[in-house]
Design a protein around this motif. Structure first.
Motif, mmCIF file in Angstrom:
data_model
loop_
_atom_site.group_PDB
_atom_site.id
_atom_site.type_symbol
_atom_site.label_atom_id
_atom_site.label_comp_id
_atom_site.label_asym_id
_atom_site.label_seq_id
_atom_site.Cartn_x
_atom_site.Cartn_y
_atom_site.Cartn_z
ATOM 1 N N THR A 160 -142.818 5.651 16.521
ATOM 2 C CA THR A 160 -141.843 6.796 17.355
ATOM 3 C C THR A 160 -141.933 7.962 16.254
ATOM 4 O O THR A 160 -141.750 7.654 15.163
ATOM 5 N N ILE A 161 -142.098 8.980 16.787
ATOM 6 C CA ILE A 161 -142.630 10.366 15.913
ATOM 7 C C ILE A 161 -141.680 11.470 16.226
ATOM 8 O O ILE A 161 -141.560 11.774 17.605
ATOM 9 N N VAL A 162 -140.994 12.007 15.454
ATOM 10 C CA VAL A 162 -140.285 13.421 15.569
ATOM 11 C C VAL A 162 -141.054 14.384 14.741
ATOM 12 O O VAL A 162 -141.151 14.196 13.422
ATOM 13 N N LEU A 163 -141.562 15.351 15.601
ATOM 14 C CA LEU A 163 -142.343 16.404 14.604
ATOM 15 C C LEU A 163 -141.700 17.501 14.552
ATOM 16 O O LEU A 163 -141.676 18.252 15.619
ATOM 17 N N VAL A 164 -141.554 18.164 13.519
ATOM 18 C CA VAL A 164 -141.076 19.408 13.244
ATOM 19 C C VAL A 164 -142.261 20.449 13.394
ATOM 20 O O VAL A 164 -143.072 20.158 12.701
ATOM 21 N N GLU A 165 -142.248 21.284 14.338
ATOM 22 C CA GLU A 165 -143.315 22.188 14.386
ATOM 23 C C GLU A 165 -142.888 23.904 14.445
ATOM 24 O O GLU A 165 -141.839 24.074 15.190
ATOM 25 N N GLN A 166 -143.695 24.907 14.125
ATOM 26 C CA GLN A 166 -143.464 26.227 14.387
ATOM 27 C C GLN A 166 -143.656 26.431 15.838
ATOM 28 O O GLN A 166 -142.846 27.257 16.606
ATOM 29 N N ASN A 167 -144.916 25.897 16.490
ATOM 30 C CA ASN A 167 -145.025 26.554 17.755
ATOM 31 C C ASN A 167 -145.463 25.455 18.422
ATOM 32 O O ASN A 167 -145.922 24.013 17.775
ATOM 33 N N PHE A 168 -145.567 25.230 19.934
ATOM 34 C CA PHE A 168 -145.825 23.788 20.661
ATOM 35 C C PHE A 168 -147.175 23.550 20.738
ATOM 36 O O PHE A 168 -147.685 22.497 21.399
ATOM 37 N N HIS A 169 -148.281 24.540 20.399
ATOM 38 C CA HIS A 169 -149.629 24.139 20.963
ATOM 39 C C HIS A 169 -150.129 22.951 20.246
ATOM 40 O O HIS A 169 -150.876 22.191 20.733
ATOM 41 N N PHE A 170 -149.730 22.842 18.752
ATOM 42 C CA PHE A 170 -150.226 21.870 18.159
ATOM 43 C C PHE A 170 -150.041 20.351 18.883
ATOM 44 O O PHE A 170 -151.139 19.403 19.236
ATOM 45 N N ALA A 171 -148.996 20.133 19.492
ATOM 46 C CA ALA A 171 -148.593 18.989 19.947
ATOM 47 C C ALA A 171 -148.355 18.964 21.485
ATOM 48 O O ALA A 171 -147.795 18.121 22.204
ATOM 49 N N ALA A 172 -148.706 20.076 22.082
ATOM 50 C CA ALA A 172 -148.624 20.296 23.381
ATOM 51 C C ALA A 172 -149.099 18.853 24.210
ATOM 52 O O ALA A 172 -148.653 18.507 25.337
ATOM 53 N N ASP A 173 -150.370 18.452 23.805
ATOM 54 C CA ASP A 173 -150.974 17.268 24.658
ATOM 55 C C ASP A 173 -150.463 16.142 24.310
ATOM 56 O O ASP A 173 -150.576 15.041 25.204
ATOM 57 N N LEU A 174 -149.774 16.054 23.050
ATOM 58 C CA LEU A 174 -149.192 14.592 22.630
ATOM 59 C C LEU A 174 -147.774 14.199 22.943
ATOM 60 O O LEU A 174 -147.314 13.349 23.262
ATOM 61 N N ALA A 175 -146.937 15.442 23.061
ATOM 62 C CA ALA A 175 -145.433 15.207 22.835
ATOM 63 C C ALA A 175 -144.908 14.841 24.403
ATOM 64 O O ALA A 175 -145.479 15.398 25.368
ATOM 65 N N ASP A 176 -144.068 13.939 24.154
ATOM 66 C CA ASP A 176 -143.474 13.766 25.559
ATOM 67 C C ASP A 176 -142.246 14.875 25.874
ATOM 68 O O ASP A 176 -142.139 14.955 27.007
ATOM 69 N N ARG A 177 -141.641 15.443 24.837
ATOM 70 C CA ARG A 177 -140.510 16.144 25.114
ATOM 71 C C ARG A 177 -140.409 17.085 23.854
ATOM 72 O O ARG A 177 -140.962 16.712 22.683
ATOM 73 N N HIS A 178 -140.061 18.278 24.224
ATOM 74 C CA HIS A 178 -140.033 19.302 23.135
ATOM 75 C C HIS A 178 -138.172 19.782 23.137
ATOM 76 O O HIS A 178 -137.815 20.035 24.061
ATOM 77 N N TYR A 179 -137.677 19.601 21.845
ATOM 78 C CA TYR A 179 -136.447 20.228 21.722
ATOM 79 C C TYR A 179 -136.616 21.528 21.115
ATOM 80 O O TYR A 179 -137.344 21.588 20.143
#
Lengths: 238, 301
Positions: free
Chosen positions: A190-209
């Motif tokens: 289970t992963i919580v990823l802090v990112e500056q922009n959404f492109h890095f995880a766009a294909d992987l993430a289930d949801r974006h807060y």
């Protein structure tokens, strides 16, 4: 054994966090289900890093509720929270310069079975094996980031809190990190990823807060990402 | 001036004997400073307490327990004094130093300095400032050994050997073991070490206890050589702080090597120009501070 409800691997309600006199988080609410990959997006200073630190109990003062697998942790000391099975990768990577690469890898306490072995980690990160006797900070930025990731996969913890793991890395390494995150998700982390922009995880993430001024401003599920691009760019000030 | 090999070597050996005390004490200071960021001014008083545990254990414990024939012997004192003083250290950390952790570490220095004054004051009130002899030196350590170039008191040789063993074992544990890696990591970034599941507050308490125990151990070793007095610690600690400044805070091996070397330099100075022997360390300190302010083994921060 009583299995906790999977939708509540991490549940944060009404979280306020303070550093000395400054009030950083103003009532964060979010949930992360088992096996989910969720990003925390936002501008610098919005409170993303503070949210991760609050989960680990590394802020001056916090109030509200944070449960890990249903266990309330708001009053727990940091080391006990970690033992509930959380791997934390801080923004500044936190590689110890007085420790060799291998000592860095072996530092986090193994909290339960099912973590990756040293051999498996070396197979996954061959660079680290080559340099295992070097002091931690002799590594390149990319290798340091790999090390910071690798060392939290040994503990058996299933919840990973990753803070800006692509910051300052060459594009080819960012791609490698992307593949790694994908693999980890497949392994059931289970992963919580802090990112500056959404492109890095766009294909992987289930949801974006989206975090703004210490509160959750928006939550965007994967299938709404494409239609929300403009809105997101506005939030993030791109 | 004619310097015979024998004179030089005998003074250097006696200097080394002082040097091992500097080494053990500055090692304890370095370990404590590394993890707690506190300059432990009470270290000298803990050393003195170690010597008193040995002395009083020998002279007063028996009568106190109603068994006048009971004497805590030297070997037992070597174990008991570090335990007692180590526990006292744990108490000091738990009840006092812990509360100061979130403040500037100047407060830790002030607190430990105050404690040192209190402990020394209490002992001055009850015991002879000019010192009491500790008569429990074990018989096996009486007499002298022929080192080839000189006859050297057996007891002093024992002190040198056991101190080196303790110093280098401590170095080994810190630099080469898993437990030591927690300590080194805790020195660098305690918050992150907590986030890796390690009970850092407990580690800090035990480290302080160990530093205190080391000081007491040195105190017991010192008891048969110097007379046991309430001011033995404050006299020793001034030199030890100079050693620490020269070696650089925070380096374990640096503390050991500097302690040993400066003891020998002091001994050597006794042969060349005796009046300077008590100040030579401070001269070196001034020079080192001028040339390398972080100390010989210190890292730039």
């Amino acid at each position: 054994m009583l299995e906790p409800r999977p939708e509540e691997m991490l549940k944060i309600t009404g979280l306020h966090a303070f550093y000395e006199e400054s009030h950083i988080l103003h009532g964060i609410d979010l949930t992360v289900g088992a096996g989910e990959l969720v990003t925390l997006l936002g501008r610098n200073g919005a409170g993303r890093t503070t949210t991760l630190k609050s989960i680990m109990g590394l802020v001056g003062r916090r109030s509200g509720s944070i449960t890990i697998n249903g266990i309330e942790t708001i009053a727990m000391p940091t080391h006990r929270i970690a033992r509930l099975g959380i791997g934390y990768c801080p923004e500044e990577r936190g590689i110890f310069s007085n420790l060799t690469v291998e000592e860095n890898l072996l530092l986090p306490l193994v909290v339960r079975e099912g973590g990756m072995s040293l051999a498996e980690l070396y197979e996954m990160f061959p660079n680290l094996q080559e340099r295992r006797k070097s002091m931690g900070t002799r590594l390149s930025g990319g290798e340091q980031q790999m090390l910071a990731m690798a060392r939290i996969l040994r503990t058996g913890g299933k919840l990973l809190l990753l803070d800006e793991i692509t910051e300052g890395l060459a594009p080819v390494i960012v791609q490698a990190m992307g593949r790694l995150i994908g693999q980890l998700k497949e392994r059931g982390f289970t992963i919580v990823l802090v990112e500056q922009n959404f492109h890095f995880a766009a294909d992987l993430a289930d949801r974006h807060y989206v975090i703004e001024s210490g509160v959750i401003a928006d939550m965007i599920p994967r299938d709404e990402l494409a239609s929300s691009t403009d809105k997101l760019n506005q939030y993030l000030g791109v | 001036m004619e310097l015979s090999f024998h004179t030089v070597m005998s003074q250097v050996m006696l200097g080394l004997n002082n040097g091992v005390f500097y080494a053990i004490l500055s090692l304890g200071l370095a370990v404590i400073f590394g993890l707690l960021n506190i300059v432990n001014f009470v270290h000298g008083a803990l050393y003195m307490l170690g010597a008193y545990v040995a002395l009083l254990g020998y002279t007063m414990l028996g009568p106190l327990l109603g068994k006048p024939d009971f004497h805590l012997n030297y070997w037992a004192a070597l174990v008991v004094a570090p335990l007692v003083v180590g526990l006292l250290g744990i108490g000091i950390e738990r009840t006092m130093l812990r509360r100061l952790r979130k403040f500037d570490h100047l407060y830790g220095l002030l607190l430990t300095f105050g404690l040192a004054l209190i402990i020394q004051g209490v002992f001055t009130n009850y015991f002879n400032v000019s010192g009491d002899a500790y008569d429990a030196k074990p018989e096996v350590l009486e007499g002298a050994v022929n080192l080839g170039f000189m006859l050297f008191p057996k007891y002093r040789l024992w002190v040198i050997v056991i101190s080196l063993v303790v110093c280098f074992s401590t170095w080994f544990v810190i630099e080469r073991t898993k437990l030591g890696s927690y300590l080194r990591a805790g020195t660098e970034n305690p918050e992150l070490v907590k986030a890796f599941g390690i009970n850092v507050p407990l580690m800090i308490t035990l480290t302080y206890g160990y530093g205190a125990a080391l000081a007491a151990f040195a105190g017991v070793l010192a008891a048969p050589i110097y007379s046991v007095s309430p001011v033995m610690g404050s006299e020793m600690i001034i030199t030890v702080f100079a050693v620490v400044v020269i070696g650089g805070m925070g380096s374990i091996m640096g503390a050991i090597i500097t302690g040993l070397l400066l003891g020998m330099v002091e001994g050597f100075t006794k042969v060349v120009y005796a009046p300077a022997s008590s100040t030579v360390i401070f001269l070196i300190m001034v020079l080192v501070l001028l040339i390398k302010p972080t100390g010989l083994f210190g890292k730039e921060s």
